[in-house]
Design an enzyme around this catalytic site. Sequence first.
Site, PDB file in Angstrom:
ATOM      1  N   LYS A  88       0.739  -1.268  -0.118  1.00  0.00           N
ATOM      2  CA  LYS A  88      -0.012  -0.108  -0.005  1.00  0.00           C
ATOM      3  C   LYS A  88       0.894   1.523   0.065  1.00  0.00           C
ATOM      4  CE  LYS A  88      -4.196  -1.642   2.024  1.00  0.00           C
ATOM      5  NZ  LYS A  88      -4.145  -3.151   1.701  1.00  0.00           N
TER       6      LYS A  88
ATOM      7  N   GLU B   6      -3.230   6.833   7.559  1.00  0.00           N
ATOM      8  CA  GLU B   6      -3.640   7.846   6.674  1.00  0.00           C
ATOM      9  C   GLU B   6      -4.674   8.499   7.220  1.00  0.00           C
ATOM     10  OE1 GLU B   6      -3.813   5.866   2.790  1.00  0.00           O
ATOM     11  OE2 GLU B   6      -5.597   4.960   3.218  1.00  0.00           O
TER      12      GLU B   6
ATOM     13  N   ASN C  26     -14.808  -3.135   8.074  1.00  0.00           N
ATOM     14  CA  ASN C  26     -14.302  -2.954   6.880  1.00  0.00           C
ATOM     15  C   ASN C  26     -14.185  -4.041   5.920  1.00  0.00           C
ATOM     16  OD1 ASN C  26     -12.953  -0.252   7.818  1.00  0.00           O
ATOM     17  ND2 ASN C  26     -11.684  -1.629   9.170  1.00  0.00           N
TER      18      ASN C  26
ATOM     19  N   GLU D   3      -9.793   0.610  -6.171  1.00  0.00           N
ATOM     20  CA  GLU D   3     -10.780   1.206  -5.010  1.00  0.00           C
ATOM     21  C   GLU D   3     -10.559   2.549  -4.665  1.00  0.00           C
ATOM     22  OE1 GLU D   3     -11.043  -1.560  -1.783  1.00  0.00           O
ATOM     23  OE2 GLU D   3     -11.057  -3.647  -3.054  1.00  0.00           O
TER      24      GLU D   3
ATOM     25  N   GLU E 117      -6.713   1.609  -2.829  1.00  0.00           N
ATOM     26  CA  GLU E 117      -5.901   0.563  -3.048  1.00  0.00           C
ATOM     27  C   GLU E 117      -6.153  -0.209  -4.378  1.00  0.00           C
ATOM     28  OE1 GLU E 117      -6.147  -2.818  -0.017  1.00  0.00           O
ATOM     29  OE2 GLU E 117      -8.166  -2.852  -0.486  1.00  0.00           O
TER      30      GLU E 117
ATOM     31  N   ASN F 154      -6.369  -4.137  -5.900  1.00  0.00           N
ATOM     32  CA  ASN F 154      -6.542  -5.532  -5.870  1.00  0.00           C
ATOM     33  C   ASN F 154      -6.067  -5.931  -7.099  1.00  0.00           C
ATOM     34  OD1 ASN F 154      -7.107  -6.024  -3.046  1.00  0.00           O
ATOM     35  ND2 ASN F 154      -8.970  -4.861  -3.682  1.00  0.00           N
TER      36      ASN F 154
ATOM     37  N   PHE G  32     -22.761  -7.457  14.125  1.00  0.00           N
ATOM     38  CA  PHE G  32     -23.156  -7.334  12.816  1.00  0.00           C
ATOM     39  C   PHE G  32     -22.704  -8.591  12.030  1.00  0.00           C
ATOM     40  CE2 PHE G  32     -23.224  -2.592  13.619  1.00  0.00           C
ATOM     41  CZ  PHE G  32     -24.652  -2.574  13.261  1.00  0.00           C
TER      42      PHE G  32
END
Length: 667
Positions: free
Chosen positions: A137, A221, A256, A296, A309, A311, A369
């Site tokens: 990254k 970040e 996430n 993304e 990022e 993928n 969740f």
Amino acid sequence: SRWCLITSHRLYSSVYDPNEKTFEKLLIANRGEIACRVIKTCKKMGIKTVAIHSDVDANAVHVKMADEAVCVGPAPTSKSYLNMDAIVEVIRKTRAQAVSLNVSICCSFLSSLSLQASEGVTFIGPDTHAIQAMGDKIESKLLAKNAKVNTIPGFDGVVKDADEAVRIAREIGYPVMIKASAGGGGKGMRIAWDDEETREGFRFSSQEAASSFGDDRLLIEKFIDNPRHIEIQVLADKHGNALWLNERECSIQRRNQKVVEEAPSTFLDAETRRAMGEQAVALAKAVKYSSAGTVEFLVDSSKNFYFLEMNTRLQVEHPVTECITGLDLVQEMIRVAKGYPLRHKQADIPINGWAVECRVYAEDPYKSFGLPSIGKLSQYQEPLHVPGVRVDSGIQQGSDISIYYDPMISKLITYGSNRAEALKRMEEALDNYVIRGVAHNISLLREVIVHPRFVQGDISTKFLPEVYPEGFKGHKLTDLERKQLLATAASLYVAEQLRSQRFLGTPRIPVAKSKRSSWELCVHLGDGTYPVAVSKDGSSFSVEVDGMKLNVTSEWNLASPLLSVTIDGTQRTIQRVSRNASGETSIQFLGTVYKLQILTKVAAELSKYMPEKAAEDTSSILRSPMPGTVVAVSVKPGDMVSEGQEICVIEAMKMQNSMIAAKTGKV
């Protein structure tokens, strides 16, 4: 067929040229639904397949689908699916010409080019440089800046320790996102709002990163608050051609990790879509990318977008792109790997209709969740009879959901000519999906897709915590829905009583008295007890609940896991999940499982004499909410702990979870 093949798309996806030679044998170094997905396209292209598996996956679906299968080690992924030496040996033994790899070992495998060079083995995916550049990254962000791609403000280096993490976070300004440099899939990521959360986030993110990717480097970040997560699918060949295949909306997430995806996005206009697509292609060309990949972005409320990022693999959510474009992305990846140029131009890429994907997990949605659930699928039936439905899965009835792998059961995809049709089909598909033996998140998925905010397209990555601030509690019944459920449950009870009086279609006692035609029942639901009167009228039941009469009609096939019931003209698909001799029954209604107790009026009056079982006091016990591995214990016998203090850390499905004390006390 599990394929969502649209007639107008056949130019792209359902035609394969047998004269276009690719590979004779391909090894798939992966498991689950993605391995099955690759095998399906290989069969269509006439390519023989080799599956690898761990010892616990010996009877897995992908093993049965492949032409050959080889065991590469025990259950832990590091000793099997990520065991590079074992995989290389299988490639040699089976003489596979090409290999589709788990992205976590791509760099390790491709950095040793001896196998490629000396034995002519082709990797289905981009080359080493692109994987290493985009897999890191930190490096990918620098490359994106150089390619004039919008990026998020942050620290571009590697964070050394927790103290440096706190210093950097203060410089950037809270909130910040701490994430693994080599990460993906939501693993190794933490949001920090203060110094304490930064220290804790650094610890957990580095441990998860090391466990999942073998690389504990982290970056920090600025956290873009309340954004949308929108990604662009790209496809590039070895001849300098690259396309963007429109976007996917992936904003519905928990921890996430994506839960619901759709294509296209309700938010993007043509100008923003093109700008994002062009930047995604620019990045792909900057790293000489050659395969299918995903760029993304985070998109704010003003449609400003920032690179997140890239993928370098086939994403879980790729089916929605296939549905609206008609392209078979696996086929395109295989063609590109063989050296063929892309068959299409940018102007050829359509947006036909709308597609929605729900990730069906073996998880308990009522706990954060979705906390993982394990067990054997005692009953499993996919809703393939519903029009416009595609199911990508790697399991079947009898499969085990274990602690070793991701708890995904399947990807459920629906397609329609527009968004409303795709969502309506998804609602029907979720109601018709039968899963027994493990907890699952069908109730959460159904509530999301029918929620007014989601239907209107008013979503962000904070959708779940905003809509359910106290956690997900299941569907909240309206007064009419409550009466429909009570009437249905009472009718089901009576239908079963009538069936028990017959044997092979004949009354048990030929001289029995005339059939009973009315019943007075008491139904317990939640905290309420409701008197219900049922009378039989042919194949229908007339039910009175709270002074309201409802007509309930069905074929009453009690052996079927699915029951189609019509209540005053409204059709509902329900599932009776369980029942026992004391009248207790569980019914899945509108996606949520409700527990009821149905008793005759006499039995209800006598039930007040039954002693109630006292609830267990668990405040002095620390009980893990999920199965997993204890990776750290922070206390010892005799220690005094305060409420909220960490006791231990549990790792489940590659995620680390801190277990805390429920009250102050001594261990």
